[in-house]
Design a protein around this motif. Structure first.
Motif, PDB file in Angstrom:
ATOM      1  N   MET A  81       4.050   6.208   0.138  1.00 37.06           N
ATOM      2  CA  MET A  81       4.112   4.773   0.160  1.00 37.06           C
ATOM      3  C   MET A  81       3.162   4.176  -0.861  1.00 37.06           C
ATOM      4  N   ALA A  82       1.952   4.726  -0.948  1.00 37.45           N
ATOM      5  CA  ALA A  82       0.974   4.182  -1.890  1.00 37.45           C
ATOM      6  C   ALA A  82       1.478   4.291  -3.325  1.00 37.45           C
ATOM      7  N   ALA A  83       2.071   5.418  -3.678  1.00 36.13           N
ATOM      8  CA  ALA A  83       2.587   5.587  -5.036  1.00 36.13           C
ATOM      9  C   ALA A  83       3.708   4.593  -5.319  1.00 36.13           C
ATOM     10  N   ALA A  84       4.579   4.378  -4.362  1.00 34.21           N
ATOM     11  CA  ALA A  84       5.682   3.438  -4.551  1.00 34.21           C
ATOM     12  C   ALA A  84       5.159   2.021  -4.771  1.00 34.21           C
ATOM     13  N   TYR A  85       4.181   1.613  -3.982  1.00 33.99           N
ATOM     14  CA  TYR A  85       3.606   0.282  -4.172  1.00 33.99           C
ATOM     15  C   TYR A  85       2.838   0.197  -5.485  1.00 33.99           C
ATOM     16  N   ALA A 113      11.730   7.245   8.298  1.00 31.06           N
ATOM     17  CA  ALA A 113      11.148   5.963   8.715  1.00 31.06           C
ATOM     18  C   ALA A 113      10.359   5.324   7.580  1.00 31.06           C
ATOM     19  N   VAL A 114       9.717   6.129   6.747  1.00 29.48           N
ATOM     20  CA  VAL A 114       9.009   5.612   5.575  1.00 29.48           C
ATOM     21  C   VAL A 114      10.014   5.057   4.577  1.00 29.48           C
ATOM     22  N   VAL A 115      11.106   5.777   4.365  1.00 27.54           N
ATOM     23  CA  VAL A 115      12.168   5.295   3.469  1.00 27.54           C
ATOM     24  C   VAL A 115      12.663   3.936   3.951  1.00 27.54           C
ATOM     25  N   ALA A 116      12.922   3.823   5.240  1.00 30.47           N
ATOM     26  CA  ALA A 116      13.426   2.570   5.810  1.00 30.47           C
ATOM     27  C   ALA A 116      12.393   1.447   5.701  1.00 30.47           C
ATOM     28  N   ILE A 170      -1.232   0.074   3.765  1.00 32.54           N
ATOM     29  CA  ILE A 170      -1.194   0.732   2.454  1.00 32.54           C
ATOM     30  C   ILE A 170      -0.926  -0.296   1.370  1.00 32.54           C
ATOM     31  N   ARG A 171       0.024  -1.185   1.591  1.00 31.28           N
ATOM     32  CA  ARG A 171       0.329  -2.218   0.593  1.00 31.28           C
ATOM     33  C   ARG A 171      -0.913  -3.067   0.304  1.00 31.28           C
ATOM     34  N   ALA A 172      -1.641  -3.475   1.333  1.00 27.12           N
ATOM     35  CA  ALA A 172      -2.850  -4.288   1.145  1.00 27.12           C
ATOM     36  C   ALA A 172      -3.902  -3.531   0.343  1.00 27.12           C
ATOM     37  N   ARG A 173      -4.086  -2.256   0.634  1.00 31.26           N
ATOM     38  CA  ARG A 173      -5.072  -1.466  -0.105  1.00 31.26           C
ATOM     39  C   ARG A 173      -4.650  -1.275  -1.555  1.00 31.26           C
ATOM     40  N   VAL A 174      -3.367  -1.054  -1.777  1.00 31.01           N
ATOM     41  CA  VAL A 174      -2.870  -0.887  -3.144  1.00 31.01           C
ATOM     42  C   VAL A 174      -3.006  -2.202  -3.912  1.00 31.01           C
TER      43      VAL A 174
END
Length: 117
Positions: free
Chosen positions: A1-5, A30-33, A101-105
């Motif tokens: 997730m972190a890499a994607a963001y 579930a991560v994909v979704a 994760i999004r907030a940290r990225v």
């Protein structure tokens, strides 16, 4: 997730590598979704093993609890993000992990892409 963001938010400003110390055989559905809800498609991604070369080629290394399994080299900046593991969890449980994760990225991208003080 972190890499994607990171790819989405930093664009070409940051080269992103993603790997794990004990990668699964496939990305958690579930991560994909959860990422698809944010308009990010990682369905075709394949988990890969973290190598010493990956770390050696990086300036900043973000780990998520890999401990001694992650190679450490002088001159690299290491950030260990303590987060719940989404493995084996459903979409409802993955959403808060995704949001953290999004907030940290977002904070990391702001730091890495701002001009030096």
């Amino acid at each position: 997730m972190a890499a994607a963001y990171l790819r989405r938010l930093a664009g070409d400003a940051v080269e992103v590598r993603s790997a794990g110390s004990a990668p699964a055989s496939e990305v958690n559905p579930a991560v994909v979704a959860a990422l698809r809800e944010d308009g990010i498609d990682i369905a075709a991604e394949t988990p890969s093993l973290l190598t010493a070369d990956d770390v050696r080629a990086s300036d900043v290394v973000i780990t998520m609890g890999c401990g001694d399994a992650c190679p450490v080299f002088p001159g690299r900046r290491y950030l260990d993000w303590t987060l719940d593991d989404p493995a084996g969890r459903g979409l409802e449980a993955v959403r808060p992990i995704r949001d953290e994760i999004r907030a940290r990225v977002e904070a990391l991208v702001a730091e890495l892409t701002s001009p030096p003080a």
